[in-house]
Design a protein around this motif. Structure first.
Motif, PDB file in Angstrom:
ATOM      1  N   THR A   1      48.418  36.344  38.823  1.00 44.00           N
ATOM      2  CA  THR A   1      47.785  35.270  39.683  1.00 44.00           C
ATOM      3  C   THR A   1      46.814  35.891  40.706  1.00 44.00           C
ATOM      4  O   THR A   1      45.786  35.149  41.119  1.00 44.00           O
ATOM      5  CB  THR A   1      49.075  34.807  40.544  1.00 44.00           C
ATOM      6  N   LEU A   2      46.880  37.096  40.993  1.00 46.51           N
ATOM      7  CA  LEU A   2      45.809  37.756  41.926  1.00 46.51           C
ATOM      8  C   LEU A   2      44.372  37.984  41.468  1.00 46.51           C
ATOM      9  O   LEU A   2      43.568  37.633  41.939  1.00 46.51           O
ATOM     10  CB  LEU A   2      46.406  39.085  42.646  1.00 46.51           C
ATOM     11  N   VAL A   3      44.877  38.460  39.998  1.00 44.55           N
ATOM     12  CA  VAL A   3      43.231  38.641  39.179  1.00 44.55           C
ATOM     13  C   VAL A   3      42.594  37.345  39.049  1.00 44.55           C
ATOM     14  O   VAL A   3      41.330  37.046  39.274  1.00 44.55           O
ATOM     15  CB  VAL A   3      43.623  39.428  38.165  1.00 44.55           C
ATOM     16  N   ALA A   4      43.389  36.357  38.778  1.00 40.40           N
ATOM     17  CA  ALA A   4      42.960  34.939  38.478  1.00 40.40           C
ATOM     18  C   ALA A   4      42.170  34.361  39.626  1.00 40.40           C
ATOM     19  O   ALA A   4      41.134  33.696  39.931  1.00 40.40           O
ATOM     20  CB  ALA A   4      44.035  33.977  38.077  1.00 40.40           C
ATOM     21  N   ALA A   5      42.879  34.698  40.987  1.00 40.77           N
ATOM     22  CA  ALA A   5      42.302  34.085  42.207  1.00 40.77           C
ATOM     23  C   ALA A   5      40.945  34.755  42.451  1.00 40.77           C
ATOM     24  O   ALA A   5      40.154  34.166  43.055  1.00 40.77           O
ATOM     25  CB  ALA A   5      43.455  34.172  43.345  1.00 40.77           C
TER      26      ALA A   5
END
Length: 514
Positions: free
Chosen positions: A106-110
């Motif tokens: 989720t952090l990388v996608a954000a």
């Protein structure tokens, strides 16, 4: 309303527009470094590996770097005010998603979404500034502020990141963007003018977009991969080869496209080309200061994150001072042909000075003087280069011309990241191999490792110093003389006035018809 009152109102409105655009630019620029300070805490919280850690940074740079030209062109097509607001809202939403992330994915996608909307927001902000400030004296002041932010944003990110991580949570390094964006959206709705299109609706160059986006993606990915996996890795050299092929194909396509994404005349214009190259050099060289000096302060001298951030404050002050003096006094008098090379030489001298730093250096006596000189240098280079890069551009291409400024800085940073890290790692390894034999105790071995790191930083400083020196020669040869700059500036002002008069006549005709 009298003409004088109307002019004063318009001028006030322009300065509020500058404040709005400057806030958006600060949000994008500092985000490249503010998250770096938070990475160790985020890694401990979410439990991802050291190998995966790079993707938190790379996901942003890949999306941002590869989509900048598309973002700039989209702002030309849909209108800069609309693109600006969409970019702000999207960037804020992506930041909120990253702050609330409960997993590494989720952090990388954000972060990738931040890069996507940042690629729309950054060139649009500069294009708004370019088309809003056409009066020469006001334009100089506005670009002085904007250039100072572009140069100092990374250092501000280190300071803010250290404070938020140490006193709150790593998540606030992302949440803070939501507050910036809310203020900027309100300012955009009230103060940013709506640009009106005359003539038929322009079309998007889809083949050109695919070619340049793919080429820039491969370029940034190739250099990022080299930083972690080495130059012999398949994905490093294959991506760099693919990038070269795609970018050459893009240039060839732009020569024959009916609606080119980036008309080659924008880049081939002598002053604009020199400006883009100057921003490229500045972006590359500044990496040596922000990254390796940060490592030196924290790992070699034991500074805390927030103390490290505070250490850069004098540099920011010098940068802002030089930016205002340069754009308001020196650039109008001497032009970028004089100012930019002087700034490059100052930066080269500052980096050469930093090679004298060692494990016994103190901040006030040894670190502060070259750091302040570097601030003065960047404040001399960036505003003059950015102002000249967008000078005289047809307003229908203001977005993509502005995107080239950000692309130059982003690509320069990506290349220097890989090259300098590789050189530093090699220098550290060689030093340890040459000196470890005489270190028979753990304390002696630790001392060798600490000195090896400092020697590695010296290699980075020398390389960046030489790069700035080459940039000084390039700028002195390519920039036109002051008279040519002034002629272009006054022609641009006259063209902008004509556009405004056309808009007023169109509004009057519409009102009469209504």
């Amino acid at each position: 309303m009298s003409e004088k009152t109307a002019a004063e109102t318009a001028s006030t409105r322009r300065w509020f527009t500058l404040a709005t655009v400057a806030l958006a630019q600060l949000m994008v620029v500092l985000d490249a470094t503010v998250v770096n300070i938070a990475l160790p805490a985020a890694q401990a919280d979410l439990g991802f590996s050291n190998g995966d850690r790079q993707w938190v940074v790379t996901a942003y740079s890949l999306a941002f770097g590869s989509l900048l030209l598309l973002g700039g062109r989209v702002s030309d097509l849909i209108g800069r005010k609309r693109a600006f607001i969409i970019g702000l809202i999207g960037f804020a939403a992506a930041s909120a998603l990253g702050g609330a992330a409960d997993s590494f994915g989720t952090l990388v996608a954000a972060r990738a979404l931040q890069g996507l909307f940042g690629a729309l927001l950054a060139p649009t902000a500069l294009a708004v500034l370019t088309t809003t400030f056409t009066i020469p004296k006001e334009r100089a002041r506005a670009f002085g502020v904007f250039g100072a932010i572009a140069g100092a944003g990374g250092a501000v990110g280190l300071l803010l990141g250290g404070y938020l991580t140490q006193d709150f949570s790593w998540r606030w390094n992302l949440y803070i963007n939501v507050f910036f964006a809310i203020v900027a959206v309100i300012g955009a709705l009230i103060f940013v003018p709506t640009n009106k299109r005359t003539g038929p609706r322009p079309k998007l160059d889809v083949p050109g977009t695919l070619l340049v986006s793919g080429g820039l993606f491969a370029l940034v990915y190739g250099f990022s991969n080299a930083e972690t996996n080495g130059w012999g890795d398949f994905w490093t050299w294959s991506m760099l080869v693919a990038s070269g092929i795609l970018l050459v194909a893009f240039v060839l396509w732009q020569r024959r496209a009916k609606h080119p994404l980036l008309p080659l005349k924008i880049v081939l214009h002598r002053n604009r080309g020199a400006s883009y190259l100057s921003v490229f050099v500045a972006g590359s060289g500044m990496f040596a200061v922000f990254l390796f000096l940060t490592y030196y302060l924290q790992t070699s001298l034991g500074f805390s994150p927030i103390t490290t951030g505070l250490s850069f404050l004098p540099m920011i002050a010098c940068l802002v001072l030089a930016a205002q003096l340069g754009t308001n006094i020196f650039v109008p008098r001497f032009g970028p042909k004089v100012l930019v090379p002087i700034g490059m030489v100052m930066a080269s001298a500052a980096l050469a000075w930093m090679t004298l730093l060692d494990l016994s250096s103190t901040y006030a006596a040894n670190i502060l003087p070259p750091l302040m000189l570097m601030g003065l240098a960047m404040g001399t280079i960036m505003p003059a280069s950015i102002q000249t890069a967008t000078l005289g551009v047809d307003r229908q291409y203001a977005g993509v011309a502005s995107a080239m400024v950000n692309t130059s800085q982003q690509v320069g940073g990506s290349i220097s990241t890989a090259l300098l890290n590789t050189l530093v790692a090699t220098a550290v390894t060689n030093y340890i191999a040459s000196n470890i034999a005489g270190a028979t105790t753990p304390a002696a071995q630790a001392a060798v490792a600490a000195q090896a790191a400092v020697n590695g930083y010296h290699v980075a400083y020398w390389c960046a110093s030489g790069f700035f020196l080459a940039g000084a020669i390039m700028a002195a040869l390519l920039f036109e003389r002051k008279a040519s700059i002034h002629a272009t500036l006054h022609a641009a002002h006259a063209t902008a006035e004509q556009h405004r008069e056309n808009d007023r006549q169109a509004d009057a005709s519409a009102a009469t018809a209504g």
